[in-house]
Write an enzyme that holds these catalytic residues in place. Structure first.
Site, mmCIF file in Angstrom:
data_model
loop_
_atom_site.group_PDB
_atom_site.id
_atom_site.type_symbol
_atom_site.label_atom_id
_atom_site.label_comp_id
_atom_site.label_asym_id
_atom_site.label_seq_id
_atom_site.Cartn_x
_atom_site.Cartn_y
_atom_site.Cartn_z
ATOM 1 N N GLY A 71 0.623 -5.423 0.839
ATOM 2 C CA GLY A 71 -0.797 -5.007 -0.351
ATOM 3 C C GLY A 71 -0.600 -5.911 -1.695
ATOM 4 C CD GLU A 104 1.899 -5.335 5.745
ATOM 5 O OE1 GLU A 104 3.198 -6.016 5.210
ATOM 6 O OE2 GLU A 104 1.024 -5.973 4.165
ATOM 7 C CB ALA A 124 -0.698 0.012 1.389
ATOM 8 C CD GLU A 157 -2.488 -8.251 2.606
ATOM 9 O OE1 GLU A 157 -1.916 -6.899 2.164
ATOM 10 O OE2 GLU A 157 -2.918 -7.924 3.530
HETATM 11 N N1 DAK Z 1 4.632 2.796 -0.670
HETATM 12 C C1 DAK Z 1 4.964 4.472 -1.219
HETATM 13 N N2 DAK Z 1 6.410 4.281 -1.898
HETATM 14 C C2 DAK Z 1 7.056 3.421 -1.989
HETATM 15 C C3 DAK Z 1 6.477 2.554 -1.098
HETATM 16 C C4 DAK Z 1 5.332 2.305 -0.493
HETATM 17 N N3 DAK Z 1 5.141 0.892 0.125
HETATM 18 N N4 DAK Z 1 7.688 1.506 -2.044
HETATM 19 C C5 DAK Z 1 8.559 2.427 -2.574
HETATM 20 N N5 DAK Z 1 8.049 3.495 -1.860
HETATM 21 C C6 DAK Z 1 8.860 4.454 -3.175
HETATM 22 C C7 DAK Z 1 9.721 5.285 -2.679
HETATM 23 O O1 DAK Z 1 9.142 5.803 -1.670
HETATM 24 C C8 DAK Z 1 11.040 5.600 -3.561
HETATM 25 O O2 DAK Z 1 10.755 6.807 -3.940
HETATM 26 P P1 DAK Z 1 11.609 7.927 -4.273
HETATM 27 O O3 DAK Z 1 12.146 7.992 -2.674
HETATM 28 O O4 DAK Z 1 12.404 7.489 -4.776
HETATM 29 O O5 DAK Z 1 10.947 9.556 -4.701
HETATM 30 C C9 DAK Z 1 10.788 4.812 -4.906
HETATM 31 O O6 DAK Z 1 9.485 3.528 -4.380
HETATM 32 C C10 DAK Z 1 11.805 3.662 -4.691
HETATM 33 O O7 DAK Z 1 11.872 2.800 -3.727
HETATM 34 P P2 DAK Z 1 12.909 3.064 -3.617
HETATM 35 O O8 DAK Z 1 14.006 4.355 -2.933
HETATM 36 O O9 DAK Z 1 13.140 2.143 -1.179
HETATM 37 O O10 DAK Z 1 14.019 1.694 -3.783
HETATM 38 P P3 DAK Z 1 14.618 0.878 -3.270
HETATM 39 O O11 DAK Z 1 15.162 -0.267 -3.948
HETATM 40 O O12 DAK Z 1 15.746 1.121 -1.806
HETATM 41 O O13 DAK Z 1 13.756 -0.432 -1.651
HETATM 42 C C11 DAK Z 1 12.513 -1.293 -1.403
HETATM 43 C C12 DAK Z 1 12.777 -0.404 -2.023
HETATM 44 C C13 DAK Z 1 10.812 -1.845 -1.935
HETATM 45 C C14 DAK Z 1 12.694 -2.592 0.187
HETATM 46 C C15 DAK Z 1 11.713 -0.247 -0.369
HETATM 47 O O14 DAK Z 1 11.316 0.831 -1.133
HETATM 48 C C16 DAK Z 1 10.546 -0.467 0.763
HETATM 49 O O15 DAK Z 1 10.829 -1.200 1.579
HETATM 50 N N6 DAK Z 1 9.222 -0.281 0.108
HETATM 51 C C17 DAK Z 1 8.295 0.075 1.252
HETATM 52 C C18 DAK Z 1 7.724 -1.963 1.465
HETATM 53 C C19 DAK Z 1 6.565 -1.863 2.323
HETATM 54 O O16 DAK Z 1 6.942 -1.716 3.374
HETATM 55 N N7 DAK Z 1 5.426 -2.042 2.397
HETATM 56 C C20 DAK Z 1 4.869 -2.730 2.797
HETATM 57 C C21 DAK Z 1 3.667 -1.305 2.688
HETATM 58 S S1 DAK Z 1 2.054 -1.853 3.823
HETATM 59 C C22 DAK Z 1 -5.221 -2.514 1.592
HETATM 60 C C23 DAK Z 1 -4.489 -3.301 0.908
HETATM 61 C C24 DAK Z 1 -3.219 -3.567 1.037
HETATM 62 C C25 DAK Z 1 -2.540 -2.585 2.745
HETATM 63 C C26 DAK Z 1 -2.905 -1.330 3.386
HETATM 64 C C27 DAK Z 1 -4.690 -1.732 2.682
HETATM 65 N N8 DAK Z 1 -6.280 -1.451 0.957
HETATM 66 C C28 DAK Z 1 -7.458 -2.112 0.500
HETATM 67 C C29 DAK Z 1 -7.238 -0.291 1.301
HETATM 68 C C30 DAK Z 1 -1.310 -3.283 3.107
HETATM 69 C C31 DAK Z 1 -0.915 -2.493 3.692
HETATM 70 C C32 DAK Z 1 0.789 -2.308 3.443
HETATM 71 O O17 DAK Z 1 1.191 -2.779 1.930
#
Ligand code: DAK
Length: 258
Positions: free
Chosen positions: A109, A132, A66, A112
């Site tokens: 997500g 998460e 997400a 998922e």
């Molecule tokens: N959200 C927003 N931006 C994101 C992102 C995310 N989940 N993942 C990556 N980005 C953005 C980064 O901020 C970066 O943007 P800039 O800095 O260039 O502006 C760009 O994408 C490239 O990412 P990185 O520079 O971080 O790239 P790396 O290779 O260094 O790292 C990474 C890749 C995937 C390890 C890292 O980006 C990361 O840890 N990302 C977050 C992963 C994460 O925690 N995901 C879980 C989020 S919670 C729902 C459905 C599902 C959910 C909720 C609601 N509904 C139906 C309503 C679920 C919740 C989640 O998924």
């Protein structure tokens, strides 16, 4: 919705393809993007010319979860009013077979979303995970439920607690992914599978999908009763007549979804 901002949609033969298209943020699932995915999937689901739906991601990720930017300031009351899972939940009642072609990272997500498809074909470089927990939260779109039903509670807990990623190979070993292919062949192999399924009798595919979904939740006896009703129902189809006539006449069947 006929204009897409976050996804690209096309049809190749009987296969509807949805590509998540925000590669600059690794296809982070904004609310707008989720709404578009669900709308596109439903439009394909209602289209009789579409027999299989394929979801994939543009760039190096399938989807990195997400959109954290968007949800960082959320609170429970706002989430309740947004009722954003109402959109998401509609994915589980889609009848058309859905295949996720996971090209890279499928996190949170994104994982998922892949799990809510019927089959996952993964690039050998794909990785899956639920990070998460590292954000102080937990999966909310089916992750704890779907992963547990697939691989059992102990293994699910370890991945959900550590937030570590599974390689495509590990995901394959655990039965999450059905095929692992080299990155450059991902779409070709997925389309081959999709086109193959598109030749199968569509009503049978739909009723088989429904029965397999029930197998996950129903006790055996109830599941068997459900299966039987679907089995009977298919004898009302022209495809059953065609399939059996073709066998007896020693020719290839032509299924029409009727
Ligand atoms: N959200 C927003 N931006 C994101 C992102 C995310 N989940 N993942 C990556 N980005 C953005 C980064 O901020 C970066 O943007 P800039 O800095 O260039 O502006 C760009 O994408 C490239 O990412 P990185 O520079 O971080 O790239 P790396 O290779 O260094 O790292 C990474 C890749 C995937 C390890 C890292 O980006 C990361 O840890 N990302 C977050 C992963 C994460 O925690 N995901 C879980 C989020 S919670 C729902 C459905 C599902 C959910 C909720 C609601 N509904 C139906 C309503 C679920 C919740 C989640 O998924």
């Amino acid at each position: 919705m006929s204009e897409w901002n976050s996804i690209a949609v096309r049809q190749e033969g009987a296969v509807g393809i949805i590509e998540l298209a925000r590669p600059h943020v690794l296809n982070a699932l904004s609310r707008q993007m989720v709404a578009e995915i669900v709308a596109a999937v439903e439009a394909f689901d209602r289209d009789e010319t579409v027999r299989v739906i394929v979801l994939t991601g543009r760039g190096r990720a399938f989807a990195a979860g997400a959109d954290i930017q968007e949800m960082a300031d959320d609170d429970p009351i706002r989430l309740e009013w947004l009722n954003q899972f109402a959109d998401w939940d509609r994915l589980s009642i889609v009848k058309t077979p859905m295949i996720a072609a996971v090209n890279g990272l499928a996190l949170g997500g994104g994982f998922e979303l892949a799990l809510s498809c019927d089959l996952i074909v993964a690039s050998a470089t794909a990785e899956f995970g639920f990070p998460e927990v590292n954000l102080g939260v937990m999966p909310g779109a089916g992750g704890t439920q779907r992963l547990t039903k697939l691989i059992g509670p102990k293994r699910a807990l370890e991945w959900l607690w550590t937030g570590e990623r599974l390689s495509a190979k590990e995901a394959h070993k655990l039965g999450i992914v059905t095929r692992v292919v080299s990155p450059e062949l991902l779409m070709e192999e997925t389309m081959r599978l999709a086109q193959r399924l598109a030749q199968q009798p569509p009503l049978a595919l739909r009723l088989i999908k429904e029965a397999v979904q029930k197998a996950v939740d129903y006790p055996l006896y109830e599941g068997m009763q459900f299966e039987r009703k679907n089995f009977y129902l298919l004898f009302a189809s022209e495809d059953q007549k065609e399939g059996m006539a073709a066998f007896l006449e020693k020719r290839k069947p032509r299924f029409q979804g009727k």
